[in-house]
Motif scaffolding. Structure first.
Motif, PDB file in Angstrom:
ATOM      1  N   ASN A 144       0.853  -1.183   0.000  1.00 39.38           N
ATOM      2  CA  ASN A 144       0.000   0.000   0.000  1.00 39.38           C
ATOM      3  C   ASN A 144       0.893   1.238   0.000  1.00 39.38           C
ATOM      4  O   ASN A 144       1.540   1.562   0.994  1.00 39.38           O
ATOM      5  CB  ASN A 144      -0.901   0.002   1.238  1.00 39.38           C
ATOM      6  CG  ASN A 144      -2.044   0.982   1.109  1.00 39.38           C
ATOM      7  OD1 ASN A 144      -2.990   0.728   0.361  1.00 39.38           O
ATOM      8  ND2 ASN A 144      -1.971   2.093   1.830  1.00 39.38           N
ATOM      9  N   LEU A 145       0.952   1.932  -1.131  1.00 38.15           N
ATOM     10  CA  LEU A 145       1.779   3.135  -1.238  1.00 38.15           C
ATOM     11  C   LEU A 145       1.094   4.273  -0.470  1.00 38.15           C
ATOM     12  O   LEU A 145      -0.090   4.536  -0.675  1.00 38.15           O
ATOM     13  CB  LEU A 145       2.001   3.500  -2.691  1.00 38.15           C
ATOM     14  CG  LEU A 145       2.768   2.446  -3.499  1.00 38.15           C
ATOM     15  CD1 LEU A 145       2.778   2.798  -4.975  1.00 38.15           C
ATOM     16  CD2 LEU A 145       4.185   2.289  -2.984  1.00 38.15           C
ATOM     17  N   GLU A 146       1.857   4.935   0.403  1.00 43.00           N
ATOM     18  CA  GLU A 146       1.272   5.913   1.322  1.00 43.00           C
ATOM     19  C   GLU A 146       2.367   6.812   1.876  1.00 43.00           C
ATOM     20  O   GLU A 146       3.563   6.538   1.732  1.00 43.00           O
ATOM     21  CB  GLU A 146       0.592   5.188   2.482  1.00 43.00           C
ATOM     22  CG  GLU A 146       1.541   4.313   3.276  1.00 43.00           C
ATOM     23  CD  GLU A 146       0.853   3.385   4.260  1.00 43.00           C
ATOM     24  OE1 GLU A 146       1.337   3.286   5.398  1.00 43.00           O
ATOM     25  OE2 GLU A 146      -0.169   2.758   3.890  1.00 43.00           O
ATOM     26  N   GLU A 147       1.937   7.909   2.542  1.00 43.56           N
ATOM     27  CA  GLU A 147       2.894   8.751   3.245  1.00 43.56           C
ATOM     28  C   GLU A 147       3.537   7.957   4.379  1.00 43.56           C
ATOM     29  O   GLU A 147       2.882   7.114   5.000  1.00 43.56           O
ATOM     30  CB  GLU A 147       2.190   9.971   3.837  1.00 43.56           C
ATOM     31  CG  GLU A 147       1.795  11.029   2.831  1.00 43.56           C
ATOM     32  CD  GLU A 147       3.002  11.732   2.238  1.00 43.56           C
ATOM     33  OE1 GLU A 147       3.948  12.056   2.994  1.00 43.56           O
ATOM     34  OE2 GLU A 147       3.006  11.953   1.018  1.00 43.56           O
ATOM     35  N   PRO A 148       4.847   8.205   4.666  1.00 40.41           N
ATOM     36  CA  PRO A 148       5.427   7.581   5.858  1.00 40.41           C
ATOM     37  C   PRO A 148       4.555   7.910   7.070  1.00 40.41           C
ATOM     38  O   PRO A 148       4.077   9.034   7.230  1.00 40.41           O
ATOM     39  CB  PRO A 148       6.809   8.228   5.959  1.00 40.41           C
ATOM     40  CG  PRO A 148       7.138   8.603   4.546  1.00 40.41           C
ATOM     41  CD  PRO A 148       5.828   9.027   3.931  1.00 40.41           C
ATOM     42  N   ARG A 149       4.326   6.938   7.918  1.00 44.10           N
ATOM     43  CA  ARG A 149       3.393   7.083   9.008  1.00 44.10           C
ATOM     44  C   ARG A 149       3.897   8.039  10.096  1.00 44.10           C
ATOM     45  O   ARG A 149       5.079   8.064  10.411  1.00 44.10           O
ATOM     46  CB  ARG A 149       3.078   5.714   9.631  1.00 44.10           C
ATOM     47  CG  ARG A 149       2.250   4.836   8.695  1.00 44.10           C
ATOM     48  CD  ARG A 149       2.760   3.453   8.607  1.00 44.10           C
ATOM     49  NE  ARG A 149       4.180   3.400   8.309  1.00 44.10           N
ATOM     50  CZ  ARG A 149       4.702   3.520   7.071  1.00 44.10           C
ATOM     51  NH1 ARG A 149       3.927   3.708   6.032  1.00 44.10           N
ATOM     52  NH2 ARG A 149       6.012   3.469   6.884  1.00 44.10           N
ATOM     53  N   THR A 150       2.974   8.795  10.661  1.00 44.49           N
ATOM     54  CA  THR A 150       3.246   9.685  11.774  1.00 44.49           C
ATOM     55  C   THR A 150       2.734   9.024  13.056  1.00 44.49           C
ATOM     56  O   THR A 150       1.559   8.669  13.135  1.00 44.49           O
ATOM     57  CB  THR A 150       2.535  11.039  11.576  1.00 44.49           C
ATOM     58  OG1 THR A 150       2.999  11.639  10.380  1.00 44.49           O
ATOM     59  CG2 THR A 150       2.807  11.973  12.739  1.00 44.49           C
ATOM     60  N   ARG A 151       3.624   8.871  14.025  1.00 45.59           N
ATOM     61  CA  ARG A 151       3.225   8.274  15.308  1.00 45.59           C
ATOM     62  C   ARG A 151       2.632   9.352  16.210  1.00 45.59           C
ATOM     63  O   ARG A 151       3.118  10.475  16.256  1.00 45.59           O
ATOM     64  CB  ARG A 151       4.435   7.644  15.995  1.00 45.59           C
ATOM     65  CG  ARG A 151       5.001   6.437  15.276  1.00 45.59           C
ATOM     66  CD  ARG A 151       6.299   5.978  15.944  1.00 45.59           C
ATOM     67  NE  ARG A 151       6.058   5.420  17.264  1.00 45.59           N
ATOM     68  CZ  ARG A 151       6.085   4.102  17.548  1.00 45.59           C
ATOM     69  NH1 ARG A 151       6.340   3.241  16.586  1.00 45.59           N
ATOM     70  NH2 ARG A 151       5.870   3.674  18.763  1.00 45.59           N
ATOM     71  N   TRP A 152       1.589   8.977  16.945  1.00 49.87           N
ATOM     72  CA  TRP A 152       1.025   9.858  17.959  1.00 49.87           C
ATOM     73  C   TRP A 152       0.596   8.991  19.136  1.00 49.87           C
ATOM     74  O   TRP A 152       0.828   7.779  19.142  1.00 49.87           O
ATOM     75  CB  TRP A 152      -0.129  10.693  17.390  1.00 49.87           C
ATOM     76  CG  TRP A 152      -1.261   9.904  16.798  1.00 49.87           C
ATOM     77  CD1 TRP A 152      -1.287   9.284  15.585  1.00 49.87           C
ATOM     78  CD2 TRP A 152      -2.521   9.647  17.401  1.00 49.87           C
ATOM     79  NE1 TRP A 152      -2.481   8.659  15.390  1.00 49.87           N
ATOM     80  CE2 TRP A 152      -3.270   8.874  16.491  1.00 49.87           C
ATOM     81  CE3 TRP A 152      -3.113  10.008  18.616  1.00 49.87           C
ATOM     82  CZ2 TRP A 152      -4.573   8.440  16.761  1.00 49.87           C
ATOM     83  CZ3 TRP A 152      -4.412   9.585  18.888  1.00 49.87           C
ATOM     84  CH2 TRP A 152      -5.132   8.809  17.964  1.00 49.87           C
ATOM     85  N   ALA A 153      -0.002   9.604  20.133  1.00 48.35           N
ATOM     86  CA  ALA A 153      -0.264   8.889  21.375  1.00 48.35           C
ATOM     87  C   ALA A 153      -1.109   7.639  21.181  1.00 48.35           C
ATOM     88  O   ALA A 153      -0.931   6.649  21.892  1.00 48.35           O
ATOM     89  CB  ALA A 153      -0.952   9.820  22.385  1.00 48.35           C
ATOM     90  N   GLY A 154      -2.041   7.675  20.210  1.00 49.59           N
ATOM     91  CA  GLY A 154      -2.950   6.551  20.061  1.00 49.59           C
ATOM     92  C   GLY A 154      -2.726   5.668  18.866  1.00 49.59           C
ATOM     93  O   GLY A 154      -3.504   4.733  18.634  1.00 49.59           O
ATOM     94  N   GLY A 155      -1.696   5.932  18.067  1.00 53.19           N
ATOM     95  CA  GLY A 155      -1.477   5.092  16.907  1.00 53.19           C
ATOM     96  C   GLY A 155      -0.632   5.751  15.845  1.00 53.19           C
ATOM     97  O   GLY A 155       0.299   6.499  16.149  1.00 53.19           O
ATOM     98  N   VAL A 156      -0.957   5.493  14.575  1.00 51.97           N
ATOM     99  CA  VAL A 156      -0.212   6.055  13.454  1.00 51.97           C
ATOM    100  C   VAL A 156      -1.182   6.623  12.435  1.00 51.97           C
ATOM    101  O   VAL A 156      -2.289   6.109  12.243  1.00 51.97           O
ATOM    102  CB  VAL A 156       0.708   5.003  12.779  1.00 51.97           C
ATOM    103  CG1 VAL A 156       1.808   4.558  13.731  1.00 51.97           C
ATOM    104  CG2 VAL A 156      -0.085   3.802  12.292  1.00 51.97           C
ATOM    105  N   ASP A 157      -0.762   7.713  11.774  1.00 53.03           N
ATOM    106  CA  ASP A 157      -1.548   8.353  10.719  1.00 53.03           C
ATOM    107  C   ASP A 157      -0.747   8.384   9.428  1.00 53.03           C
ATOM    108  O   ASP A 157       0.478   8.501   9.445  1.00 53.03           O
ATOM    109  CB  ASP A 157      -1.903   9.787  11.102  1.00 53.03           C
ATOM    110  CG  ASP A 157      -2.964   9.858  12.191  1.00 53.03           C
ATOM    111  OD1 ASP A 157      -3.554   8.821  12.530  1.00 53.03           O
ATOM    112  OD2 ASP A 157      -3.195  10.969  12.709  1.00 53.03           O
TER     113      ASP A 157
END
Length: 226
Positions: free
Chosen positions: A123-136
């Protein structure tokens, strides 16, 4: 939930959210999340984040404003017709998702009934951003299916082209996405990680419960931390 900075790690069995931002701002002009999937952490290290989305998981997904599934909308208006989001259940077998920090793609593993391995899905996508509840992240439309015999095929090229036609992706970004796909295929052709790591033999802990979708699933800005 933990993981509020780059070094904090989630523990196996912990529940987090795997989310994707919408491709266009909402009516207020702000970024928003339109895909949210509660998942169970399998492994979280400096090398890889692996999560399990169990069958029957309640998720959030986009639909047309009248409730019609997005894939049923003609391609010409698929990305311009008004949308909303609904809560729904993930159908079929579960999905194991693998993501290496910084990679502009994630790799999903699919099985048929009886744990018959079907394929990997890049799945081609933006590198994930980590935050307190998961990844975006943000989906990039274009994908690749990879099969046990190491053959592969591009997926959703028509949607990728349509996204460019309606202005959701400019030429420079489209080139970056194509380059990311070629980099992913280089890993496939070399049979590099994660394809060579034996994840297709992995099985979830039978004691794990299916994560619940929280009422505030859209909380926290999508780009809180890197």
């Amino acid at each position: 939930m933990t993981g509020t900075d780059r070094t904090a790690r989630w523990s196996p069995g912990e529940h987090i959210l795997w989310r994707y931002r919408g491709h266009a701002p909402d009516r207020s002009g702000r970024e928003h999340v339109d895909i949210c999937r509660p998942v169970t952490v399998v492994q979280d290290t400096e090398e890889i984040l692996a999560v399990w989305m169990a069958p029957g998981t309640e998720c959030v997904k986009p639909v047309l404003a009248d409730g019609t599934p997005v894939h049923q909308q003609p391609l010409a208006t698929r990305y311009t017709a008004p949308r909303t989001v609904v809560r729904d259940r993930w159908f079929g077998t579960g999905v194991l998702k693998l993501a290496r920090p910084g990679d502009p793609w994630s790799v999903w593993l699919f099985w048929d009934s009886g744990w018959q391995f079907r394929s990997w899905y890049v799945n081609l996508e933006e590198p994930r951003t980590r935050w307190a509840g998961g990844v975006d992240s943000e989906d990039h439309f274009l994908d690749i299916s990879v099969y046990p015999d190491r053959s592969w095929v591009w997926r959703d090229e028509d949607e990728f082209e349509q996204a460019q036609r309606v202005g959701l992706m400019g030429p420079e970004k489209a080139r970056r996405v194509r380059d990311a796909g070629q980099a992913a295929l280089a890993a496939v052709n070399a049979w590099d990680s994660p394809f060579s790591d034996g994840w297709e033999e992995w099985r979830p802990d039978p004691g794990w419960r299916v994560p619940e979708l929280p009422e505030d699933w859209s909380r926290v800005p999508a780009r809180l931390a890197s």
